[in-house]
Design a protein around this motif. Structure first.
Motif, PDB file in Angstrom:
ATOM      1  N   THR A  39      40.637  -5.469   8.390  1.00  0.00           N
ATOM      2  CA  THR A  39      40.103  -6.630   9.084  1.00  0.00           C
ATOM      3  C   THR A  39      41.014  -7.004  10.242  1.00  0.00           C
ATOM      4  O   THR A  39      42.213  -6.726  10.221  1.00  0.00           O
ATOM      5  N   ARG A  40      40.435  -7.643  11.227  1.00  0.00           N
ATOM      6  CA  ARG A  40      41.196  -8.102  12.388  1.00  0.00           C
ATOM      7  C   ARG A  40      42.261  -9.109  11.936  1.00  0.00           C
ATOM      8  O   ARG A  40      43.387  -9.096  12.418  1.00  0.00           O
ATOM      9  N   LYS A  41      41.905  -9.954  10.989  1.00  0.00           N
ATOM     10  CA  LYS A  41      42.848 -10.957  10.482  1.00  0.00           C
ATOM     11  C   LYS A  41      44.024 -10.293   9.765  1.00  0.00           C
ATOM     12  O   LYS A  41      45.175 -10.696   9.919  1.00  0.00           O
ATOM     13  N   GLY A  42      43.751  -9.268   8.981  1.00  0.00           N
ATOM     14  CA  GLY A  42      44.817  -8.552   8.285  1.00  0.00           C
ATOM     15  C   GLY A  42      45.798  -7.890   9.245  1.00  0.00           C
ATOM     16  O   GLY A  42      47.011  -7.906   9.026  1.00  0.00           O
ATOM     17  N   ILE A  43      45.264  -7.339  10.327  1.00  0.00           N
ATOM     18  CA  ILE A  43      46.120  -6.705  11.330  1.00  0.00           C
ATOM     19  C   ILE A  43      46.961  -7.755  12.041  1.00  0.00           C
ATOM     20  O   ILE A  43      48.154  -7.559  12.275  1.00  0.00           O
ATOM     21  N   ARG A  44      46.352  -8.902  12.369  1.00  0.00           N
ATOM     22  CA  ARG A  44      47.090  -9.989  13.025  1.00  0.00           C
ATOM     23  C   ARG A  44      48.231 -10.487  12.137  1.00  0.00           C
ATOM     24  O   ARG A  44      49.343 -10.718  12.618  1.00  0.00           O
ATOM     25  N   GLU A  45      47.967 -10.629  10.845  1.00  0.00           N
ATOM     26  CA  GLU A  45      49.011 -11.075   9.909  1.00  0.00           C
ATOM     27  C   GLU A  45      50.165 -10.079   9.865  1.00  0.00           C
ATOM     28  O   GLU A  45      51.337 -10.462   9.888  1.00  0.00           O
ATOM     29  N   LYS A  46      49.830  -8.798   9.805  1.00  0.00           N
ATOM     30  CA  LYS A  46      50.856  -7.755   9.721  1.00  0.00           C
ATOM     31  C   LYS A  46      51.728  -7.738  10.983  1.00  0.00           C
ATOM     32  O   LYS A  46      52.960  -7.690  10.901  1.00  0.00           O
ATOM     33  N   LEU A  47      51.092  -7.803  12.165  1.00  0.00           N
ATOM     34  CA  LEU A  47      51.850  -7.792  13.419  1.00  0.00           C
ATOM     35  C   LEU A  47      52.690  -9.059  13.575  1.00  0.00           C
ATOM     36  O   LEU A  47      53.819  -9.005  14.067  1.00  0.00           O
ATOM     37  N   ALA A  48      52.160 -10.201  13.153  1.00  0.00           N
ATOM     38  CA  ALA A  48      52.909 -11.460  13.245  1.00  0.00           C
ATOM     39  C   ALA A  48      54.148 -11.401  12.362  1.00  0.00           C
ATOM     40  O   ALA A  48      55.222 -11.881  12.738  1.00  0.00           O
ATOM     41  N   LYS A  49      54.014 -10.775  11.215  1.00  0.00           N
ATOM     42  CA  LYS A  49      55.151 -10.648  10.295  1.00  0.00           C
ATOM     43  C   LYS A  49      56.209  -9.701  10.871  1.00  0.00           C
ATOM     44  O   LYS A  49      57.410  -9.991  10.828  1.00  0.00           O
ATOM     45  N   VAL A  50      55.777  -8.596  11.455  1.00  0.00           N
ATOM     46  CA  VAL A  50      56.706  -7.610  11.997  1.00  0.00           C
ATOM     47  C   VAL A  50      57.464  -8.162  13.200  1.00  0.00           C
ATOM     48  O   VAL A  50      58.678  -7.987  13.310  1.00  0.00           O
ATOM     49  N   TYR A  51      56.756  -8.867  14.090  1.00  0.00           N
ATOM     50  CA  TYR A  51      57.377  -9.362  15.316  1.00  0.00           C
ATOM     51  C   TYR A  51      57.865 -10.807  15.210  1.00  0.00           C
ATOM     52  O   TYR A  51      58.287 -11.387  16.205  1.00  0.00           O
ATOM     53  N   LYS A  52      57.795 -11.378  14.002  1.00  0.00           N
ATOM     54  CA  LYS A  52      58.308 -12.727  13.728  1.00  0.00           C
ATOM     55  C   LYS A  52      57.706 -13.768  14.673  1.00  0.00           C
ATOM     56  O   LYS A  52      58.404 -14.569  15.286  1.00  0.00           O
ATOM     57  N   LYS A  53      56.392 -13.755  14.776  1.00  0.00           N
ATOM     58  CA  LYS A  53      55.650 -14.707  15.604  1.00  0.00           C
ATOM     59  C   LYS A  53      54.602 -15.394  14.744  1.00  0.00           C
ATOM     60  O   LYS A  53      54.275 -14.955  13.647  1.00  0.00           O
ATOM     61  N   ASP A  54      54.067 -16.487  15.274  1.00  0.00           N
ATOM     62  CA  ASP A  54      52.974 -17.179  14.612  1.00  0.00           C
ATOM     63  C   ASP A  54      51.710 -16.318  14.708  1.00  0.00           C
ATOM     64  O   ASP A  54      51.512 -15.614  15.704  1.00  0.00           O
ATOM     65  N   GLU A  55      50.876 -16.374  13.698  1.00  0.00           N
ATOM     66  CA  GLU A  55      49.656 -15.567  13.678  1.00  0.00           C
ATOM     67  C   GLU A  55      48.720 -15.934  14.829  1.00  0.00           C
ATOM     68  O   GLU A  55      47.985 -15.084  15.338  1.00  0.00           O
ATOM     69  N   ASN A  56      48.752 -17.179  15.287  1.00  0.00           N
ATOM     70  CA  ASN A  56      47.896 -17.608  16.391  1.00  0.00           C
ATOM     71  C   ASN A  56      48.344 -17.066  17.740  1.00  0.00           C
ATOM     72  O   ASN A  56      47.611 -17.161  18.719  1.00  0.00           O
ATOM     73  N   CYS A  57      49.529 -16.502  17.814  1.00  0.00           N
ATOM     74  CA  CYS A  57      50.042 -15.921  19.062  1.00  0.00           C
ATOM     75  C   CYS A  57      49.676 -14.445  19.201  1.00  0.00           C
ATOM     76  O   CYS A  57      49.993 -13.820  20.210  1.00  0.00           O
ATOM     77  N   VAL A  58      49.013 -13.875  18.212  1.00  0.00           N
ATOM     78  CA  VAL A  58      48.678 -12.447  18.217  1.00  0.00           C
ATOM     79  C   VAL A  58      47.187 -12.273  18.476  1.00  0.00           C
ATOM     80  O   VAL A  58      46.348 -12.915  17.838  1.00  0.00           O
ATOM     81  N   SER A  59      46.862 -11.404  19.428  1.00  0.00           N
ATOM     82  CA  SER A  59      45.478 -11.095  19.765  1.00  0.00           C
ATOM     83  C   SER A  59      45.246  -9.599  19.552  1.00  0.00           C
ATOM     84  O   SER A  59      45.990  -8.773  20.079  1.00  0.00           O
TER      85      SER A  59
END
Length: 133
Positions: A36-56
């Motif tokens: 899911t798009r949401k799952g990918i956003r969560e994973k990238l936010a965790k890796v790059y230490k950013k808020d999930e709302n900052c990932v597109s």
């Protein structure tokens, strides 16, 4: 069995003009359905230490046979940068921002008013009509 996504970042680029990191992403998900798009956003936010709302995340394509998906991702420095530079329909899709709804008739009336004027007046008419519903 927990669903595990393996995300590889290809062609990483820092874009100072838009205050973001841009990259092509490759997601491996063997023996699982499409991520899911949401799952990918969560994973990238965790890796790059950013808020999930900052990932597109956008442009996801799954190869024939499954198991591998490719796409694009932008990680903004802060939420204000995303609001300023990211496309409105992508933010609405992610649930970050509400999409402004206009009726079909209102869109057509605005288009007619814009067509009646020339030059820089068109922008003034568009801005005046944007606030109306």
């Amino acid at each position: 069995m927990k669903k595990e996504l393996i995300v590889y970042c290809r062609r990483f680029m820092r874009n100072l003009l838009f205050n973001r990191n841009q990259m092509c992403i490759e997601i491996l998900h063997p023996n699982h359905r499409n991520p899911t798009r949401k799952g990918i956003r969560e994973k990238l936010a965790k890796v790059y230490k950013k808020d999930e709302n900052c990932v597109s995340v956008y442009g996801l394509r799954t190869v024939f046979g499954g198991g591998k998906t490719t796409g694009f991702a932008c990680i903004y420095d802060d939420f204000d940068s995303r609001q300023k530079y990211d496309q409105k329909h992508q933010m609405a899709r992610d649930g970050v921002e509400e999409k402004k709804k206009k009726t079909r008739k209102a869109k057509k009336e605005l288009k007619t008013r814009v067509n009646k004027v020339r030059g820089t007046e068109k922008d003034k008419v568009r801005k005046a009509g944007a606030g109306k519903k």
